[in-house]
Design a protein around this motif. Structure first.
Motif, mmCIF file in Angstrom:
data_model
loop_
_atom_site.group_PDB
_atom_site.id
_atom_site.type_symbol
_atom_site.label_atom_id
_atom_site.label_comp_id
_atom_site.label_asym_id
_atom_site.label_seq_id
_atom_site.Cartn_x
_atom_site.Cartn_y
_atom_site.Cartn_z
ATOM 1 N N CYS A 62 40.962 55.506 36.821
ATOM 2 C CA CYS A 62 40.838 56.852 37.389
ATOM 3 C C CYS A 62 39.998 56.873 38.659
ATOM 4 C CB CYS A 62 40.245 57.800 36.357
ATOM 5 S SG CYS A 62 38.577 57.382 35.827
ATOM 6 N N VAL A 63 39.245 55.815 38.942
ATOM 7 C CA VAL A 63 38.432 55.773 40.156
ATOM 8 C C VAL A 63 38.947 54.728 41.147
ATOM 9 C CG1 VAL A 63 36.346 56.650 39.057
ATOM 10 C CG2 VAL A 63 36.790 54.185 39.046
ATOM 11 N N VAL A 64 40.121 54.191 40.882
ATOM 12 C CA VAL A 64 40.735 53.223 41.796
ATOM 13 C C VAL A 64 41.543 53.977 42.836
ATOM 14 C CG1 VAL A 64 42.339 51.296 42.007
ATOM 15 C CG2 VAL A 64 40.816 51.435 40.036
ATOM 16 N N PHE A 65 41.263 53.729 44.101
ATOM 17 C CA PHE A 65 41.981 54.426 45.164
ATOM 18 C C PHE A 65 43.364 53.810 45.362
ATOM 19 C CE2 PHE A 65 37.463 54.914 46.419
ATOM 20 C CZ PHE A 65 37.383 56.281 46.255
ATOM 21 N N PRO A 66 44.377 54.643 45.629
ATOM 22 C CA PRO A 66 45.741 54.134 45.811
ATOM 23 C C PRO A 66 45.940 53.494 47.185
ATOM 24 C CG PRO A 66 45.726 56.503 46.067
ATOM 25 C CD PRO A 66 44.326 56.124 45.685
ATOM 26 N N CYS A 67 45.306 52.353 47.379
ATOM 27 C CA CYS A 67 45.459 51.573 48.619
ATOM 28 C C CYS A 67 45.996 50.205 48.228
ATOM 29 C CB CYS A 67 44.130 51.443 49.359
ATOM 30 S SG CYS A 67 43.340 53.004 49.772
ATOM 31 N N HIS A 68 47.274 50.131 47.927
ATOM 32 C CA HIS A 68 47.851 48.893 47.392
ATOM 33 C C HIS A 68 48.989 48.398 48.282
ATOM 34 C CE1 HIS A 68 45.993 50.865 43.865
ATOM 35 N NE2 HIS A 68 45.691 49.637 43.525
ATOM 36 N N TYR A 69 48.788 48.472 49.569
ATOM 37 C CA TYR A 69 49.861 48.106 50.499
ATOM 38 C C TYR A 69 50.164 46.608 50.431
ATOM 39 C CZ TYR A 69 52.391 47.728 54.931
ATOM 40 O OH TYR A 69 53.333 47.472 55.886
ATOM 41 N N LEU A 70 49.175 45.767 50.718
ATOM 42 C CA LEU A 70 49.388 44.325 50.735
ATOM 43 C C LEU A 70 49.612 43.780 49.326
ATOM 44 C CD1 LEU A 70 46.679 43.339 53.361
ATOM 45 C CD2 LEU A 70 49.142 43.459 53.697
ATOM 46 N N ARG A 71 48.898 44.326 48.341
ATOM 47 C CA ARG A 71 49.087 43.849 46.971
ATOM 48 C C ARG A 71 50.490 44.137 46.473
ATOM 49 N NH1 ARG A 71 43.647 46.463 44.668
ATOM 50 N NH2 ARG A 71 43.921 47.654 46.585
ATOM 51 N N LEU A 72 51.043 45.288 46.801
ATOM 52 C CA LEU A 72 52.426 45.590 46.415
ATOM 53 C C LEU A 72 53.411 44.686 47.134
ATOM 54 C CD1 LEU A 72 52.378 49.497 46.276
ATOM 55 C CD2 LEU A 72 52.781 47.943 44.369
ATOM 56 N N PHE A 73 53.130 44.381 48.405
ATOM 57 C CA PHE A 73 54.019 43.512 49.178
ATOM 58 C C PHE A 73 54.072 42.119 48.551
ATOM 59 C CE2 PHE A 73 54.449 40.261 52.495
ATOM 60 C CZ PHE A 73 55.700 40.583 52.989
ATOM 61 N N PHE A 74 52.903 41.538 48.262
ATOM 62 C CA PHE A 74 52.884 40.198 47.689
ATOM 63 C C PHE A 74 53.425 40.192 46.262
ATOM 64 C CE2 PHE A 74 49.690 39.452 51.069
ATOM 65 C CZ PHE A 74 50.275 38.324 51.635
ATOM 66 N N HIS A 75 53.205 41.268 45.533
ATOM 67 C CA HIS A 75 53.775 41.364 44.190
ATOM 68 C C HIS A 75 55.304 41.384 44.259
ATOM 69 C CE1 HIS A 75 54.428 42.612 40.061
ATOM 70 N NE2 HIS A 75 55.143 43.624 40.502
ATOM 71 N N LYS A 76 55.838 42.125 45.225
ATOM 72 C CA LYS A 76 57.289 42.174 45.383
ATOM 73 C C LYS A 76 57.848 40.799 45.750
ATOM 74 C CE LYS A 76 59.366 45.665 47.495
ATOM 75 N NZ LYS A 76 59.878 46.545 48.585
ATOM 76 N N GLU A 77 57.144 40.094 46.646
ATOM 77 C CA GLU A 77 57.605 38.760 47.037
ATOM 78 C C GLU A 77 57.558 37.794 45.850
ATOM 79 O OE1 GLU A 77 58.964 37.811 49.973
ATOM 80 O OE2 GLU A 77 58.918 39.983 50.327
ATOM 81 N N ARG A 78 56.504 37.872 45.051
ATOM 82 C CA ARG A 78 56.427 37.004 43.866
ATOM 83 C C ARG A 78 57.544 37.334 42.879
ATOM 84 N NH1 ARG A 78 50.704 37.772 44.413
ATOM 85 N NH2 ARG A 78 50.806 39.529 42.955
ATOM 86 N N THR A 79 57.838 38.623 42.729
ATOM 87 C CA THR A 79 58.917 39.022 41.827
ATOM 88 C C THR A 79 60.259 38.492 42.315
ATOM 89 O OG1 THR A 79 57.698 41.043 41.266
ATOM 90 C CG2 THR A 79 60.048 41.000 40.738
#
Length: 382
Positions: free
Chosen positions: A333-350
């Motif tokens: 609940c206190v994590v800010f939605p700033c997941h640009y690079l993490r989502l990109f690398f997660h997508k590439e790993r997937t």
């Protein structure tokens, strides 16, 4: 302005702890140094262009026109979000989807700025700009949002980056999470979310910004803007640095204490945000072609929006949806939605895992076919 992080922690939890921490720091830097200035530039230029072109000689009429246009568009985009998601998807043509979805962002962005400008200026006309009035309206709006468990909606870039993904490109969460099939309740929910919650957020921003104008070097605009920028980014660094311990504490709290911690943390991030926005906004006025306001703001508008579209986070300029305080489990609940690079690398790993699975399946299938072929016995020579 603020997105939800529900489920993201589990989705992105892969790799070593050091690698995850490095990506988290890179996301914070990306949001603070690139996305936030671009979003502020878009808002500043669009707002000023409305000052220049929308009934410039009649302030009240100009504000009313912007408020009516912006709130109506926001309401329609909220009501018809399901239909937009259904009929505008990559499955119906990637190029068509890309063009129409970015056109949606362009219109919705202008509508958001118009709604804010209209409500902001009408409030100026109705209540004035005395410090006492500003303090009372800001405090009342803040407490109202806290009572509604919607205080997190005052946050914006650099603490929120909206990645333009097809899955939730048109999603606008409503306050009471009603289903679109419940027509009357859903429409009322959309009205409440857009007008009541949205206006309260404007009240908080307007009061905080105006109080900074009054108390932070009012006689020296340049010094005031630079101070806002420096203080804002210093608080941004502190807020991101505190995220790990605050998340640890929130995971161990329940009920009202957890909600209170989340609200206090969001208030600190808001103080940082409003200072960053005010600093960038004012410095653009001071240094970027101040003698040619039309040229300056048209260039700012086009360049900032084009940059955000190319970065695939153009929806970061939109103010839409209502997110509930502490709705995510544990410390998320206190994590800010700033997941640009993490989502990109997660997508590439997937993608890599998917390709490997396909290759393994093809190899296994080929071996199975070879094993099932009948044994070929060569004919003996006569």
């Amino acid at each position: 302005m603020r997105g939800s992080t529900a489920g993201l922690a589990d989705t992105l939890a892969s790799g070593s702890r050091a690698h995850a921490a490095l990506l988290e720091a890179a996301d914070a830097l990306f949001a603070s140094a690139l996305v936030a200035p671009a979003v502020v530039t878009y808002w500043k230029s669009t707002w000023t262009l409305m000052d220049l072109y929308v009934l410039p000689e009649h302030q009240v009429s100009s504000a009313a026109a912007c408020a009516a246009f912006g709130l109506c568009c926001d309401f329609l985009f909220c009501v018809f979000q399901t239909q937009l998601s259904k009929h505008l998807s990559p499955d119906r043509g990637r190029l068509t989807y890309y063009v129409l979805s970015r056109l949606y962002t362009c219109v919705a962005g202008v509508a958001c700025v118009g709604a804010w400008r209209g409500v902001w200026n009408l409030l100026n006309e109705c209540t004035g700009d005395s410090a006492r009035t500003l303090l009372s309206t800001t405090a009342a709006a803040t407490l109202s949002l806290a009572a509604l468990r919607a205080l997190r909606n005052i946050c914006a870039a650099p603490f929120a980056v909206a990645v333009d993904t097809p899955q939730d490109y048109f999603d606008v969460p409503t306050m009471f999470r009603t289903n679109s099939r419940e027509t009357v309740l859903y429409v009322l929910d959309c009205v409440f979310s857009v007008t009541v919650v949205g206006s309260l957020v404007v009240f908080v921003w307007r009061g905080s910004w105006a109080l900074l104008d009054i108390f932070l070097f009012p006689e020296d605009t340049v010094r005031s803007c630079w101070t806002s920028l420096i203080v804002g980014y210093a608080l941004v660094v502190v807020t991101f640095a505190l995220q790990a311990p605050v998340r640890w504490a929130a995971a161990r709290l329940h009920g009202a204490p957890r909600l209170l911690l989340a609200d206090l943390y969001h208030l600190i991030s808001f103080v940082a945000t409003v200072n960053v926005w005010r600093g960038v906004w004012g410095l653009l006025d001071i240094y970027f072609f101040p003698e040619s306001p039309k040229l300056s703001n048209w260039c700012s508008h086009v360049i900032s929006l084009a940059l955000l579209i190319l970065l695939n986070c153009s929806n970061s300029v939109l103010v839409r949806g209502v997110y509930i305080d502490a709705e995510e489990p544990a410390g998320e609940c206190v994590v800010f939605p700033c997941h640009y690079l993490r989502l990109f690398f997660h997508k590439e790993r997937t993608k890599k895992r998917h390709r490997r699975a396909l290759q393994a399946a093809a190899t296994a299938s080929r071996k199975s076919e070879e094993a099932s072929l009948p044994l070929q016995i060569p004919e003996e020579k006569v």
